[in-house]
Design an enzyme around this catalytic site. Sequence first.
Site, mmCIF file in Angstrom:
data_model
loop_
_atom_site.group_PDB
_atom_site.id
_atom_site.type_symbol
_atom_site.label_atom_id
_atom_site.label_comp_id
_atom_site.label_asym_id
_atom_site.label_seq_id
_atom_site.Cartn_x
_atom_site.Cartn_y
_atom_site.Cartn_z
ATOM 1 N N GLY A 1 0.827 -1.219 0.000
ATOM 2 C CA GLY A 1 0.000 0.000 0.000
ATOM 3 C C GLY A 1 0.851 1.254 0.000
ATOM 4 O O GLY A 1 0.525 2.239 0.654
ATOM 5 N N ALA A 2 1.942 1.216 -0.797
ATOM 6 C CA ALA A 2 2.878 2.358 -0.811
ATOM 7 C C ALA A 2 2.469 3.432 -1.815
ATOM 8 O O ALA A 2 3.161 4.424 -1.974
ATOM 9 C CB ALA A 2 4.286 1.856 -1.139
ATOM 10 N N ASP B 1 -0.726 -7.188 -5.579
ATOM 11 C CA ASP B 1 -2.042 -7.196 -4.938
ATOM 12 C C ASP B 1 -1.946 -8.119 -3.732
ATOM 13 O O ASP B 1 -1.634 -9.305 -3.886
ATOM 14 C CB ASP B 1 -3.072 -7.719 -5.952
ATOM 15 N N VAL B 2 -2.218 -7.600 -2.539
ATOM 16 C CA VAL B 2 -2.054 -8.433 -1.340
ATOM 17 C C VAL B 2 -3.071 -9.570 -1.257
ATOM 18 O O VAL B 2 -2.946 -10.453 -0.414
ATOM 19 C CB VAL B 2 -2.101 -7.604 -0.028
ATOM 20 N N ASN C 1 0.825 -2.639 5.332
ATOM 21 C CA ASN C 1 0.058 -1.396 5.473
ATOM 22 C C ASN C 1 -1.206 -1.364 4.629
ATOM 23 O O ASN C 1 -2.174 -0.679 4.986
ATOM 24 C CB ASN C 1 0.987 -0.225 5.095
ATOM 25 N N SER D 1 -5.227 -0.568 13.833
ATOM 26 C CA SER D 1 -6.006 0.675 13.990
ATOM 27 C C SER D 1 -6.593 0.673 15.398
ATOM 28 O O SER D 1 -6.757 -0.386 16.009
ATOM 29 C CB SER D 1 -7.141 0.683 12.970
ATOM 30 N N TYR E 1 -14.682 -3.295 9.035
ATOM 31 C CA TYR E 1 -13.346 -2.710 9.221
ATOM 32 C C TYR E 1 -12.855 -2.948 10.653
ATOM 33 O O TYR E 1 -11.728 -3.394 10.878
ATOM 34 C CB TYR E 1 -13.400 -1.206 8.905
ATOM 35 N N ILE F 1 -5.934 9.610 11.028
ATOM 36 C CA ILE F 1 -4.873 10.361 10.359
ATOM 37 C C ILE F 1 -5.461 10.745 8.993
ATOM 38 O O ILE F 1 -5.993 9.868 8.293
ATOM 39 C CB ILE F 1 -3.624 9.464 10.117
HETATM 40 P P1 NDP Z 1 -5.307 4.943 1.684
HETATM 41 O O1 NDP Z 1 -6.663 4.611 1.163
HETATM 42 O O2 NDP Z 1 -4.799 6.330 1.523
HETATM 43 O O3 NDP Z 1 -4.225 3.947 1.048
HETATM 44 C C1 NDP Z 1 -4.471 2.560 1.059
HETATM 45 C C2 NDP Z 1 -3.321 1.851 0.373
HETATM 46 O O4 NDP Z 1 -3.601 0.448 0.351
HETATM 47 C C3 NDP Z 1 -3.138 2.308 -1.060
HETATM 48 O O5 NDP Z 1 -1.761 2.433 -1.326
HETATM 49 C C4 NDP Z 1 -3.723 1.155 -1.863
HETATM 50 O O6 NDP Z 1 -3.040 1.043 -3.103
HETATM 51 C C5 NDP Z 1 -3.393 -0.029 -0.977
HETATM 52 N N1 NDP Z 1 -4.230 -1.191 -1.250
HETATM 53 C C6 NDP Z 1 -5.565 -1.317 -1.095
HETATM 54 N N2 NDP Z 1 -5.963 -2.546 -1.487
HETATM 55 C C7 NDP Z 1 -4.840 -3.198 -1.890
HETATM 56 C C8 NDP Z 1 -4.584 -4.490 -2.407
HETATM 57 N N3 NDP Z 1 -5.572 -5.394 -2.604
HETATM 58 N N4 NDP Z 1 -3.312 -4.830 -2.707
HETATM 59 C C9 NDP Z 1 -2.304 -3.947 -2.523
HETATM 60 N N5 NDP Z 1 -2.471 -2.707 -2.055
HETATM 61 C C10 NDP Z 1 -3.740 -2.345 -1.746
HETATM 62 O O7 NDP Z 1 -5.317 4.498 3.213
HETATM 63 P P2 NDP Z 1 -4.387 4.946 4.445
HETATM 64 O O8 NDP Z 1 -3.056 5.323 3.960
HETATM 65 O O9 NDP Z 1 -5.162 5.879 5.271
HETATM 66 O O10 NDP Z 1 -4.333 3.578 5.247
HETATM 67 C C11 NDP Z 1 -3.193 2.739 5.264
HETATM 68 C C12 NDP Z 1 -3.377 1.707 6.353
HETATM 69 O O11 NDP Z 1 -3.491 2.377 7.603
HETATM 70 C C13 NDP Z 1 -4.643 0.865 6.206
HETATM 71 O O12 NDP Z 1 -4.382 -0.456 6.619
HETATM 72 C C14 NDP Z 1 -5.606 1.532 7.169
HETATM 73 O O13 NDP Z 1 -6.612 0.664 7.617
HETATM 74 C C15 NDP Z 1 -4.663 1.940 8.276
HETATM 75 N N6 NDP Z 1 -5.153 3.012 9.118
HETATM 76 C C16 NDP Z 1 -5.400 4.250 8.604
HETATM 77 C C17 NDP Z 1 -5.867 5.249 9.453
HETATM 78 C C18 NDP Z 1 -6.163 6.609 8.967
HETATM 79 O O14 NDP Z 1 -6.745 7.379 9.742
HETATM 80 N N7 NDP Z 1 -5.811 6.980 7.736
HETATM 81 C C19 NDP Z 1 -6.083 5.002 10.875
HETATM 82 C C20 NDP Z 1 -5.776 3.666 11.300
HETATM 83 C C21 NDP Z 1 -5.314 2.719 10.441
HETATM 84 P P3 NDP Z 1 -3.696 0.639 -4.509
HETATM 85 O O15 NDP Z 1 -5.107 1.097 -4.501
HETATM 86 O O16 NDP Z 1 -2.807 1.350 -5.470
HETATM 87 O O17 NDP Z 1 -3.524 -0.841 -4.585
#
Ligand code: NDP
Length: 261
Positions: A23-24, A73-74, A100, A153, A167, A200
């Site tokens: 999820g970078a 894809d995870v 992440n 979380s 979630y 966040i």
């Molecule tokens: P975003 O929606 O901004 O980013 C999510 C990331 O996950 C993206 O890079 C996306 O990339 C990736 N992703 C989603 N599905 C897949 C998949 N099947 N395979 C690979 N990558 C995937 O979310 P956040 O940055 O806010 O969240 C990141 C993590 O932090 C999550 O686990 C979230 O639950 C956790 N979190 C966030 C909080 C917040 O307040 N923001 C609070 C607590 C926890 P792409 O779509 O390109 O694949």
Amino acid sequence: MTNASNDILKKFNLTNKTVLVTGASRGLGRRFSYVLSSMGARVVLTARNKIKLQETEDYIKKSGGECLTVSMDVNDEKSVNEVFAKVDNLYGEVSILINNAGIAISKSSLKSTMDDWDSVMNTNLRGVFLCSKIFAKYLVNKKSSGKIVNISSIAAEKVLGNYLSSYCASKAAVSHLTRTLAYEYAKYNIQVNAIAPGYILTDLNKNYFDTIEGKEMIDLIPQKRIGNVEELDGALLLLCSAAGSFMTGSIIRVDGGHVIS
Ligand code: NDP
């Protein structure tokens, strides 16, 4: 600062480490990748959206960091296995995994479909399990030590309104999976810890903070605000570096006091 401060700060240095971040492509994952590369690590940036991943890569390279972008894809076992093999060939041994990637589907349970449930569970829980076990097997085969950092979380321990049951359940499972895998992998010198952020601001939740419910929620947080991505840097570096060498099965909450309210 005394002379000893250099030795203490050195513990946070990640030079010669290779870290894989899921999820970078945006949000927290982009920040984590930047922070780890800033501390000297080579960072493998993974997600599905190649354009967004490229943006992360450009951002890191502009600041002088070293990184490699790979689509992954995870939810896809084949894709995860292939990425570890490819990165090992191109970049050398991966020693830190940041689980992440995550999604939230905001709906009441009465309106949710089982596809909604499966999407959240598959990405947030199955994805963490899959990446962790493939990474652990990879390390065990090499007789190497390593670290896994899961992004859980506060939803793991706090009910967050009426629309996030899947979630919250997925994150509760991630926190407990962190403890069970920490126990299982300790004998292989693989540490497993988690960060449990509070709110966040990222794409995951930005629409929510424009709603009345979102604004009311902020008022419930003891520090009366949501967090910035930079405020997770300290917890991340502790868990990824030698500074956290005696930690496993720990979950660090970074939430402005939200859980205690
Ligand atoms: P975003 O929606 O901004 O980013 C999510 C990331 O996950 C993206 O890079 C996306 O990339 C990736 N992703 C989603 N599905 C897949 C998949 N099947 N395979 C690979 N990558 C995937 O979310 P956040 O940055 O806010 O969240 C990141 C993590 O932090 C999550 O686990 C979230 O639950 C956790 N979190 C966030 C909080 C917040 O307040 N923001 C609070 C607590 C926890 P792409 O779509 O390109 O694949």
